[in-house]
Structures are given as C-alpha cells and as structure tokens.
Design a protein around this motif. Structure first.
Motif, PDB file in Angstrom:
ATOM      1  N   GLY A   1       0.829  -1.194   0.000  1.00 19.03           N
ATOM      2  CA  GLY A   1       0.000   0.000   0.000  1.00 19.03           C
ATOM      3  C   GLY A   1       0.867   1.247   0.000  1.00 19.03           C
ATOM      4  O   GLY A   1       2.022   1.219   0.431  1.00 19.03           O
ATOM      5  N   VAL A   2       0.277   2.343  -0.500  1.00 17.42           N
ATOM      6  CA  VAL A   2       0.994   3.621  -0.538  1.00 17.42           C
ATOM      7  C   VAL A   2       0.087   4.716   0.014  1.00 17.42           C
ATOM      8  O   VAL A   2      -1.102   4.768  -0.301  1.00 17.42           O
ATOM      9  N   ILE A   3       0.658   5.584   0.841  1.00 19.73           N
ATOM     10  CA  ILE A   3      -0.068   6.769   1.322  1.00 19.73           C
ATOM     11  C   ILE A   3       0.606   7.991   0.700  1.00 19.73           C
ATOM     12  O   ILE A   3       1.668   8.422   1.158  1.00 19.73           O
ATOM     13  N   PRO A   4       0.018   8.559  -0.367  1.00 17.26           N
ATOM     14  CA  PRO A   4       0.594   9.750  -0.993  1.00 17.26           C
ATOM     15  C   PRO A   4       0.082  11.015  -0.303  1.00 17.26           C
ATOM     16  O   PRO A   4      -1.063  11.426  -0.517  1.00 17.26           O
ATOM     17  N   LEU A   5       0.891  11.616   0.526  1.00 17.43           N
ATOM     18  CA  LEU A   5       0.468  12.811   1.262  1.00 17.43           C
ATOM     19  C   LEU A   5       0.710  14.062   0.420  1.00 17.43           C
ATOM     20  O   LEU A   5       1.785  14.224  -0.174  1.00 17.43           O
ATOM     21  N   ILE A   6      -0.299  14.924   0.384  1.00  7.76           N
ATOM     22  CA  ILE A   6      -0.208  16.163  -0.403  1.00  7.76           C
ATOM     23  C   ILE A   6      -0.652  17.330   0.462  1.00  7.76           C
ATOM     24  O   ILE A   6      -1.666  17.248   1.160  1.00  7.76           O
ATOM     25  N   GLY A   7       0.101  18.412   0.420  1.00  6.42           N
ATOM     26  CA  GLY A   7      -0.271  19.597   1.168  1.00  6.42           C
ATOM     27  C   GLY A   7       0.373  19.646   2.546  1.00  6.42           C
ATOM     28  O   GLY A   7       1.210  18.819   2.907  1.00  6.42           O
ATOM     29  N   GLU A   8      -0.054  20.634   3.330  1.00  2.01           N
ATOM     30  CA  GLU A   8       0.535  20.835   4.660  1.00  2.01           C
ATOM     31  C   GLU A   8       0.239  19.658   5.578  1.00  2.01           C
ATOM     32  O   GLU A   8      -0.882  19.148   5.624  1.00  2.01           O
ATOM     33  N   LEU A   9       1.224  19.235   6.277  1.00  3.77           N
ATOM     34  CA  LEU A   9       1.079  18.118   7.222  1.00  3.77           C
ATOM     35  C   LEU A   9       1.240  18.668   8.631  1.00  3.77           C
ATOM     36  O   LEU A   9       2.356  18.856   9.121  1.00  3.77           O
ATOM     37  N   ASP A  10       0.119  18.957   9.284  1.00  2.00           N
ATOM     38  CA  ASP A  10       0.188  19.484  10.649  1.00  2.00           C
ATOM     39  C   ASP A  10       0.053  18.346  11.654  1.00  2.00           C
ATOM     40  O   ASP A  10      -0.050  17.171  11.288  1.00  2.00           O
ATOM     41  N   SER A  11       0.047  18.697  12.930  1.00  2.00           N
ATOM     42  CA  SER A  11       0.017  17.669  13.985  1.00  2.00           C
ATOM     43  C   SER A  11      -1.268  16.844  13.940  1.00  2.00           C
ATOM     44  O   SER A  11      -1.241  15.625  14.141  1.00  2.00           O
ATOM     45  N   ASP A  12      -2.402  17.503  13.685  1.00  2.00           N
ATOM     46  CA  ASP A  12      -3.683  16.791  13.628  1.00  2.00           C
ATOM     47  C   ASP A  12      -3.696  15.778  12.487  1.00  2.00           C
ATOM     48  O   ASP A  12      -4.158  14.643  12.645  1.00  2.00           O
ATOM     49  N   ARG A  13      -3.211  16.215  11.345  1.00  2.00           N
ATOM     50  CA  ARG A  13      -3.185  15.314  10.191  1.00  2.00           C
ATOM     51  C   ARG A  13      -2.179  14.189  10.409  1.00  2.00           C
ATOM     52  O   ARG A  13      -2.381  13.061   9.959  1.00  2.00           O
TER      53      ARG A  13
END
Length: 276
Positions: free
Chosen positions: A171-183
């Motif tokens: 599996g792959v998790i492609p993260l896009i955009g700002e990654l803050d603590s909640d995310r």
C-alpha cells in the motif's frame, strides 16, 4: 362543548384557506427565495404541512399538541437541512403563518362572539404550540446540521490520508499539502487501521507533495513507522527532500532501520514491485 365547537370551526376555517395561505409567503419573500426555485414544490408542501399542523393543534389538548409538534419538527428539520435553508428563514415562515392564522382566530372569535376568557385560552394555546414548534425546529435543525457537518468532516479526513492499494500486500499513502500535527495523528490512525484491514506487508508513506515538515510532525512520522513495525508491516518513506531530511536529522531521529528514498519509484523497486 362550546369550546370544542369553536375550536373545530376555527380549525376547519384554517384548513379551508390552505391553498391561498401556502402561496402567500412565496409572494411575500419572492426575491429572497429565488435560490430555492428548484425546491419550490417541496417548499409549498412544507408550508401546507405547517398550516395543517397549526389547524390540528387548535383542536388538541396541550399534551397531544406537543407530541404532534415534536413529530413534525423532527421530520421538517431533515428537509430544511437538506435544502440548506438557513434556520432564521425557516423560523420566519413559522412566525409568518402564526400571524396569518392568528388573524383568522381573531376574526372567528369576533364572529362567534366568544368571551374574552375563551379567546385568551384559545390564543394562548395556539401561541404555545407555535413557540414549541420553533423550539423543536431549532433543536433538531442544529442537531441534524451538526451530524451533516461531522459526516462531511469525516469524508474530508479520509481524503487527507488516502491509502492506495498497489497489490494484495503493498500500500501507498501519498500525502499532499501541509502536514500538521492533527493530520499526522490521522496518519497514524489510518496507517495502522488500513494496513491491518488490507493485510499489507509493506506500506510506503510518500512525502513528495508535502512542502514542510516541522519537528513535531517528523516525530509523529517516526512513531507511525515504529507502530507499523509492531503490527508486522515493513514501512518505508519516499519523496524525502533535503530540507525534510535536515529536519529529521536535527530532531535526532534514527532512520537506520527505516530506509527512505528520494522518490516513490525507488521505494517500490526496492521491495520488488514491478508495474506491468
């Protein structure tokens, strides 16, 4: 018996004027209600049900009227939330018809020559029903609107941490955009849950679309990697740019056992995934 007869007369008079009454408010608020043109028939229907509610409560005792209003309020609130009618505008309609029907009550009371005491009891009972209708609509509207917002928020959160299944085990998790603590916390939750659910042996977290990673988020990513290993998943990082690597090194996180790659293709190649 006299009161019951008067109440029945007024109730029937209100019902007889439904065709005209339910059209009046649309004329009264024609400009403001232009955006609800697609729901015009539904709006006319809910006005009819509102007027019928008022007519029925005139003949009922207080407890019966309350129960009728509660049942109606729960039903109508769903409708109002679905068409996105602002609460103040819905209440405006409820009050508008109170005034219209209040006028019918006054005219009927004069015609039937009822006493001031009877008139006071009649108009007080009617006002009580209307006030209760407003209260029920307000409460259930806000509850339904909150549920709708929470559902939308959950759908948004699912999109913020998307998981792509490349094969039965990868599996792959492609993260896009700002990654803050909640995310980042959501990343931990979804990575563990979806890996276990899908039976992944490998999960790649791709940071190519993340512009900045601060120390708090870097620490959380490290916890995600360690958590995945505890449930038997081999984690890998891809898309790690120099500035992100710098943050992680400054944090003192040891990535010796968590290899990272400059792009996703290298990480996939390393675990033997071949795209056909």
């Amino acid at each position: 018996m006299h009161n019951e007869r008067i109440h029945k007369i007024i109730s029937e008079k209100v019902k007889s004027q439904i065709p005209e009454l339910k059209k009046q408010f649309l004329k009264h608020k024609d400009r403001e209600y232009g955006r609800f043109q697609n729901q015009e028939e539904d709006l006319i229907q809910w006005r009819e049900e509102l007027i019928e509610l008022y007519a029925k409560t005139i003949q009922l005792d207080r407890q019966e009227a309350i129960q009728l209003v509660i049942n109606w309020g729960k039903k109508v609130s769903d409708f109002l939330v679905n068409i996105q009618m602002p609460l103040d505008e819905a209440i405006d309609e409820i009050r508008y018809y109170r005034d219209q029907i209040g006028q019918i009550i006054c005219e009927s009371a004069t015609h039937e020559e009822i006493s001031y005491r009877e008139f006071y009891q009649l108009i007080s009972a009617f006002d009580f029903s209307v006030d209760h209708a407003i209260q029920i609509v307000c409460i259930t509207y806000m509850e339904n609107n909150l549920k709708k917002m929470q559902k939308a928020q959950m759908e948004i959160e699912e999109l913020t941490v998307p998981i792509i299944r490349l094969s039965s085990k990868i599996g792959v998790i492609p993260l896009i955009g700002e990654l803050d603590s909640d995310r980042a916390l959501k990343l931990m939750e979804e990575a563990l849950k979806q890996s276990s659910k899908n039976g992944f042996t490998h999960l790649i977290i791709d940071l190519s679309g993340v512009p900045v990673v601060d120390t708090a988020v870097a620490s959380q990513i490290y916890k995600v990697l360690e958590g995945l290993k505890l449930v038997g998943v081999i984690p890998k990082l891809s898309g790690v740019r120099p500035e992100i690597a710098h943050t992680m090194v400054n944090l003192g996180i040891n990535f010796k056992d968590n290899p990272s790659y400059s792009d996703l293709s290298l990480a996939l190649e390393k675990i033997g995934f071949i795209h056909k």
